[in-house]
Design an enzyme around this catalytic site. Structure first.
Site, PDB file in Angstrom:
ATOM      1  N   CYS A   1     -14.762  -5.760   2.482  1.00 34.07           N
ATOM      2  CA  CYS A   1     -13.513  -5.907   1.357  1.00 34.07           C
ATOM      3  C   CYS A   1     -12.437  -6.389   2.043  1.00 34.07           C
ATOM      4  O   CYS A   1     -12.031  -6.105   3.549  1.00 34.07           O
ATOM      5  CB  CYS A   1     -13.175  -4.452   0.916  1.00 34.07           C
ATOM      6  SG  CYS A   1     -14.457  -3.371   0.430  1.00 34.07           S
TER       7      CYS A   1
ATOM      8  N   GLU B   1      -5.789  -1.916  -6.795  1.00 38.59           N
ATOM      9  CA  GLU B   1      -6.137  -3.355  -6.610  1.00 38.59           C
ATOM     10  C   GLU B   1      -6.938  -3.641  -7.761  1.00 38.59           C
ATOM     11  O   GLU B   1      -7.607  -3.241  -8.481  1.00 38.59           O
ATOM     12  CB  GLU B   1      -7.359  -3.370  -5.562  1.00 38.59           C
ATOM     13  CG  GLU B   1      -6.812  -3.130  -3.978  1.00 38.59           C
ATOM     14  CD  GLU B   1      -7.602  -3.286  -2.900  1.00 38.59           C
ATOM     15  OE1 GLU B   1      -6.995  -3.452  -1.939  1.00 38.59           O
ATOM     16  OE2 GLU B   1      -8.910  -3.192  -3.033  1.00 38.59           O
TER      17      GLU B   1
ATOM     18  N   HIS C   1       0.944  -1.151   0.094  1.00 39.83           N
ATOM     19  CA  HIS C   1       0.107  -0.255   0.208  1.00 39.83           C
ATOM     20  C   HIS C   1       1.003   1.287  -0.012  1.00 39.83           C
ATOM     21  O   HIS C   1       0.270   2.327  -0.446  1.00 39.83           O
ATOM     22  CB  HIS C   1      -0.874  -0.093   1.118  1.00 39.83           C
ATOM     23  CG  HIS C   1      -2.001  -1.049   0.972  1.00 39.83           C
ATOM     24  ND1 HIS C   1      -2.059  -2.387   1.533  1.00 39.83           N
ATOM     25  CD2 HIS C   1      -3.257  -0.895   0.256  1.00 39.83           C
ATOM     26  CE1 HIS C   1      -3.117  -3.053   1.237  1.00 39.83           C
ATOM     27  NE2 HIS C   1      -3.706  -2.123   0.434  1.00 39.83           N
TER      28      HIS C   1
ATOM     29  N   GLU D   1     -15.929 -10.323   9.494  1.00 41.07           N
ATOM     30  CA  GLU D   1     -16.108  -9.064   9.851  1.00 41.07           C
ATOM     31  C   GLU D   1     -17.662  -8.836  10.320  1.00 41.07           C
ATOM     32  O   GLU D   1     -17.825  -7.669  11.284  1.00 41.07           O
ATOM     33  CB  GLU D   1     -15.903  -8.092   8.488  1.00 41.07           C
ATOM     34  CG  GLU D   1     -14.614  -7.829   8.010  1.00 41.07           C
ATOM     35  CD  GLU D   1     -14.342  -6.795   7.417  1.00 41.07           C
ATOM     36  OE1 GLU D   1     -15.284  -6.056   6.879  1.00 41.07           O
ATOM     37  OE2 GLU D   1     -13.145  -6.658   6.464  1.00 41.07           O
TER      38      GLU D   1
ATOM     39  N   TYR E   1      -8.627  -0.320  -9.821  1.00 41.71           N
ATOM     40  CA  TYR E   1      -8.750   1.064  -9.466  1.00 41.71           C
ATOM     41  C   TYR E   1      -7.499   1.168  -8.617  1.00 41.71           C
ATOM     42  O   TYR E   1      -6.607   0.518  -8.148  1.00 41.71           O
ATOM     43  CB  TYR E   1     -10.000   1.236  -8.809  1.00 41.71           C
ATOM     44  CG  TYR E   1      -9.934   0.774  -7.228  1.00 41.71           C
ATOM     45  CD1 TYR E   1      -9.436   1.653  -6.414  1.00 41.71           C
ATOM     46  CD2 TYR E   1     -10.386  -0.466  -7.088  1.00 41.71           C
ATOM     47  CE1 TYR E   1      -9.494   1.166  -4.776  1.00 41.71           C
ATOM     48  CE2 TYR E   1     -10.253  -0.951  -5.649  1.00 41.71           C
ATOM     49  CZ  TYR E   1      -9.705  -0.085  -4.750  1.00 41.71           C
ATOM     50  OH  TYR E   1      -9.905  -0.536  -3.522  1.00 41.71           O
TER      51      TYR E   1
ATOM     52  N   HIS F   1      -8.391  -8.945   1.066  1.00 40.41           N
ATOM     53  CA  HIS F   1      -7.277  -9.493   0.572  1.00 40.41           C
ATOM     54  C   HIS F   1      -7.277 -10.913   0.719  1.00 40.41           C
ATOM     55  O   HIS F   1      -7.352 -11.179   1.784  1.00 40.41           O
ATOM     56  CB  HIS F   1      -6.025  -8.622   0.624  1.00 40.41           C
ATOM     57  CG  HIS F   1      -6.049  -7.238   0.704  1.00 40.41           C
ATOM     58  ND1 HIS F   1      -6.099  -6.606   1.782  1.00 40.41           N
ATOM     59  CD2 HIS F   1      -5.936  -6.357  -0.396  1.00 40.41           C
ATOM     60  CE1 HIS F   1      -6.151  -5.399   1.398  1.00 40.41           C
ATOM     61  NE2 HIS F   1      -6.059  -5.379   0.140  1.00 40.41           N
TER      62      HIS F   1
ATOM     63  N   HIS G   1      -2.451  -5.291  -6.488  1.00 44.28           N
ATOM     64  CA  HIS G   1      -2.567  -6.691  -5.716  1.00 44.28           C
ATOM     65  C   HIS G   1      -4.120  -6.896  -5.672  1.00 44.28           C
ATOM     66  O   HIS G   1      -5.014  -6.245  -6.028  1.00 44.28           O
ATOM     67  CB  HIS G   1      -2.305  -6.477  -4.166  1.00 44.28           C
ATOM     68  CG  HIS G   1      -3.004  -5.380  -3.417  1.00 44.28           C
ATOM     69  ND1 HIS G   1      -2.582  -4.160  -3.700  1.00 44.28           N
ATOM     70  CD2 HIS G   1      -3.673  -5.585  -2.531  1.00 44.28           C
ATOM     71  CE1 HIS G   1      -3.215  -3.584  -2.738  1.00 44.28           C
ATOM     72  NE2 HIS G   1      -4.295  -4.093  -2.104  1.00 44.28           N
TER      73      HIS G   1
ATOM     74  N   TRP H   1     -13.309   3.106  -3.543  1.00 42.16           N
ATOM     75  CA  TRP H   1     -13.706   2.017  -4.244  1.00 42.16           C
ATOM     76  C   TRP H   1     -15.151   1.741  -4.374  1.00 42.16           C
ATOM     77  O   TRP H   1     -15.616   1.467  -5.268  1.00 42.16           O
ATOM     78  CB  TRP H   1     -12.949   0.830  -3.800  1.00 42.16           C
ATOM     79  CG  TRP H   1     -13.111   0.320  -2.468  1.00 42.16           C
ATOM     80  CD1 TRP H   1     -14.344  -0.398  -1.890  1.00 42.16           C
ATOM     81  CD2 TRP H   1     -12.587   0.760  -1.342  1.00 42.16           C
ATOM     82  NE1 TRP H   1     -14.290  -0.384  -0.548  1.00 42.16           N
ATOM     83  CE2 TRP H   1     -13.179   0.100   0.120  1.00 42.16           C
ATOM     84  CE3 TRP H   1     -11.686   1.664  -0.869  1.00 42.16           C
ATOM     85  CZ2 TRP H   1     -12.805   0.573   1.248  1.00 42.16           C
ATOM     86  CZ3 TRP H   1     -11.277   1.807   0.355  1.00 42.16           C
ATOM     87  CH2 TRP H   1     -11.886   1.342   1.485  1.00 42.16           C
TER      88      TRP H   1
ATOM     89  N   GLU I   1      -4.213   2.409  -2.474  1.00 41.63           N
ATOM     90  CA  GLU I   1      -4.950   1.178  -2.866  1.00 41.63           C
ATOM     91  C   GLU I   1      -4.794   1.091  -4.387  1.00 41.63           C
ATOM     92  O   GLU I   1      -5.297   1.968  -5.185  1.00 41.63           O
ATOM     93  CB  GLU I   1      -6.494   1.250  -2.394  1.00 41.63           C
ATOM     94  CG  GLU I   1      -6.751   0.782  -1.292  1.00 41.63           C
ATOM     95  CD  GLU I   1      -6.631  -0.500  -0.547  1.00 41.63           C
ATOM     96  OE1 GLU I   1      -5.750  -1.312  -1.244  1.00 41.63           O
ATOM     97  OE2 GLU I   1      -7.085  -0.743   0.572  1.00 41.63           O
TER      98      GLU I   1
END
Length: 175
Positions: free
Chosen positions: A64, A111, A23, A84, A99, A66, A29, A156, A109
Site C-alpha cells: 500500500c 484515503e 495524516h 517494497e 475509508y 500513495h 488523499h 484498511w 488514514e
C-alpha cells in the site's frame, strides 16, 4: 519532503499536502492497495515493519502507498511493489473505496484507495524497512484469522478483505 495528493470524495484532485501533515489532519488523499495471489490462489500477506509510522508489526495486503503528485496511479502501484517486495507483475485495477481510520499515535488514514490485484509466485527481495515478513495464505485461513485475531491486521485490510473475497468469488464464477 513526501507529499500526498488531496482529493474530494469523487477522487478529483484538490491539492497536495506533506504526507505527515495530511495524516495528522485526517485529510482525504489518494492511495492504492495491491493484492497479490499465487498460482495456488493464496493471498500474499505482508507484516509491516515495526518502525512504520503507524500499524507497525501488523499484517496487511502485499503493498500500500500513495502516488506522488503528477504520478499516474498505475505507475505508482508498480513502482511501490518493486520498492517494497522487489518484484514486478501485471496489475489490474479491481475497485476503489474510501475509508477513515484513526490510530493511537494521533494519525488518521483518510484515503480514497484504488485497489489493484495481480498474480505472482516467484522470488521476492523484501525491503526490511517496509516489511518484516511475508507469507501466502488461503482466503479461508485469512478470513478465520480476521474473525479470531482482528487486532493482528491493519484497519484498511479488515475493510478491504470482504470486498476482495467478493471480487474473487465473482471472478471465479465467471472463469
Amino acid at each position: 519532503m513526501e507529499e500526498v495528493i488531496l482529493v474530494d470524495d469523487q477522487d478529483k484532485e484538490i491539492g497536495v499536502m506533506e504526507k505527515m501533515e495530511a495524516h495528522l489532519k485526517g485529510r482525504l488523499h489518494r492511495a492504492f492497495s495491491i493484492f497479490i495471489f499465487n498460482n495456488k490462489n493464496e493471498m500474499l500477506l505482508q507484516q509491516r515493519a515495526a518502525g512504520k509510522y503507524h500499524s507497525g508489526g501488523l499484517w496487511t495486503n502485499a503493498c500500500c502507498s500513495h502516488p506522488r503528485p503528477n504520478e499516474n496511479i498505475e505507475d505508482a502501484a508498480a513502482r511501490r511493489l518493486k520498492e517494497e517486495l522487489g518484484f514486478e507483475t501485471p496489475l489490474d485495477k479491481i475497485f476503489d473505496f474510501t475509508y477513515k481510520a484513526s490510530f493511537d499515535n494521533g494519525l488518521t488514514e483518510h484515503e480514497f484507495d484504488h485497489v489493484f490485484a495481480g498474480i505472482y509466485s516467484g522470488e521476492m527481495n523484501i525491503n526490511k524497512n517496509e516489511a518484516e515478513n511475508v507469507c501466502f495464505r488461503s482466503m479461508e485461513e485469512i478470513e478465520s484469522d480476521l474473525q479470531t485475531h482482528p487486532h493482528k491486521f491493519t484497519a484498511w485490510f479488515s475493510l478491504a478483505f470482504p470486498r476482495i473475497k467478493n471480487w474473487k468469488n465473482t471472478a471465479s464464477a465467471v472463469a
